[in-house]
Design a protein around this motif. Structure first.
Motif, PDB file in Angstrom:
ATOM      1  N   SER A 363       0.797  -1.232   0.000  1.00 16.65           N
ATOM      2  CA  SER A 363       0.000   0.000   0.000  1.00 16.65           C
ATOM      3  C   SER A 363       0.831   1.285   0.000  1.00 16.65           C
ATOM      4  N   PRO A 364       2.018   1.354   0.621  1.00 18.98           N
ATOM      5  CA  PRO A 364       2.772   2.614   0.583  1.00 18.98           C
ATOM      6  C   PRO A 364       3.206   3.050  -0.814  1.00 18.98           C
ATOM      7  N   THR A 365       3.230   2.129  -1.777  1.00 18.08           N
ATOM      8  CA  THR A 365       3.547   2.531  -3.146  1.00 18.08           C
ATOM      9  C   THR A 365       2.359   3.220  -3.801  1.00 18.08           C
ATOM     10  N   ILE A 366       1.198   3.149  -3.147  1.00 14.81           N
ATOM     11  CA  ILE A 366      -0.032   3.725  -3.686  1.00 14.81           C
ATOM     12  C   ILE A 366      -0.425   4.999  -2.952  1.00 14.81           C
ATOM     13  N   TYR A 367      -0.407   4.960  -1.605  1.00 15.40           N
ATOM     14  CA  TYR A 367      -0.869   6.157  -0.890  1.00 15.40           C
ATOM     15  C   TYR A 367       0.225   7.222  -0.794  1.00 15.40           C
TER      16      TYR A 367
END
Length: 385
Positions: A363-367
């Protein structure tokens, strides 16, 4: 873990204190499972209260509001150690993002009230995205109609981290519509339990993290406006460097934890009569992981040092924070995927936590701005538009 020489002994001591807290409170899988309903929850109110009691939540907030007066480096080390320790305090990130906005743009009364509350453990969430406005914030349509004494909010937000347990939600809304869609956006402070607010959790592979929020005739007073009416676009842009650095800090913590857990596994797991860490195929992949981790750490530490001390051209800092966010989060994801592969079936099993590392690292690559958007930002700083 070895830190950069640029960090002071006081900063190093602070990082070690946070790590000691994590070792004490969530140092075992059994402790973490007890706080998170066996990994279902991303935030534990009980653990967060203990963290607030240490005073660490005020690490980068002014002393006049109960903080310790630290800066970006201290904040970076705080989140690095929390995420390395796998502490289920997801709300700390969103609360600090909101604190940065209030610190820059809040009124004196708001700063005193909100920053003191965050230091003491009040949880804030920030809501920006909508079904039709993710990376393109100019598409925000959730409307706040100015009325006598305040605003009435109607509309939907989505992908809002931590709203299901937050006390307050900082919502970006449209207060005016003009020729320029980037104007007319404002920030309003909305109690999560206000009449007309409905929070619906979105099921994800990471557990309970994000939510849809529906606003139906939600009234907030004039005092809920944060910063200038119609000025939310600039206010959001001003906080992006800090948000990316928090994301990078969390990514370094996750990546280091993944590496350490994998290293511990390959030094004890035996196959064909020897430890698998002695196999050249494994040793070389571990070495490559170490190279990538140290490259990501060096970029992130150098960037936060520059930002903390306000060194260099502002455009360079925008580039570096985007680079750090991309490099660190993609390194964390790559290391976790490699960890699952090298551990074989055990990497896929919930008995070990490598599969959790992988789910957490995606998820950190998205948010905080997708890594694709970050590459657009990086390219634009070189004049490529």
């Amino acid at each position: 873990m070895a830190k950069s020489w640029r960090f002071t002994s006081e900063q190093e001591d602070f990082a070690e204190a946070v790590r000691a807290f994590c070792r004490r409170e969530v140092g075992t899988k059994e402790q973490r499972d007890a706080y998170t309903q066996n990994g279902l929850e991303s935030h534990s109110p009980d653990l967060y209260r203990k963290l607030a009691a240490t005073g660490y939540l005020g690490v980068s907030l002014p002393e006049e509001f109960g903080g310790s007066g630290g800066g970006l480096i201290e904040q970076f080390l705080f989140f690095e150690e929390l995420w390395y320790g796998m502490a289920p305090v997801h709300g700390a990130g969103t609360s600090h993002t909101c604190a940065g906005i209030f610190k820059r743009f809040g009124s004196d009364a708001q700063r005193k009230r909100v920053l003191s509350a965050i230091t003491e453990g009040t949880l804030y969430s920030i809501s920006i995205s909508e079904p039709g406005a993710g990376s393109d914030l100019s598409g925000i349509a959730c409307k706040a109609e100015p009325v006598d004494g305040g605003y009435v909010i109607n509309g939907q937000k989505t992908w809002c981290s931590d709203a299901h347990f937050a006390d307050v939600i900082l919502v970006t809304v449209r207060t005016e519509r003009g020729d320029n869609p980037r104007t007319g956006l404002s920030m309003l402070e909305v109690p999560a339990n206000a009449p007309g607010v409905e929070v619906r959790p979105i099921s994800t592979m990471g557990g309970k993290e994000v939510n849809d929020i529906f606003f139906t005739d939600v009234f907030v007073a004039d005092e809920a406006l944060v910063g200038e009416r119609g000025g939310a676009w600039n206010q959001l842009m001003a906080g992006l460097n800090g948000e990316r650095l928090v994301c990078a800090a969390q990514g370094i913590g996750m990546a280091q934890r993944t590496f350490d857990d994998l290293l511990a596994y390959v030094t004890v797991r035996a196959q064909f009569g020897q430890k698998i860490g002695t196999f050249q195929a494994v040793r070389h992949r571990i070495a490559t992981m170490a190279l990538e981790l140290e490259a990501a750490r060096s970029l992130a530490y150098d960037t936060v040092y520059r930002a903390h001390h306000n060194l260099g051209d502002p455009q360079d800092l925008v580039r570096l924070t985007s680079m750090a966010k991309v490099k660190v989060t993609e390194t964390a994801k790559a290391l976790a995927l490699e960890g699952v592969q090298l551990m074989g079936g055990y990497g896929y099993a919930t008995e070990y936590e490598m599969e959790r590392h992988l789910r957490d690292a995606i998820s950190p690559t998205i948010y905080a701005g997708t890594n694709e958007i970050q590459r657009e930002i990086i390219a634009s700083t070189y004049g490529l538009r």
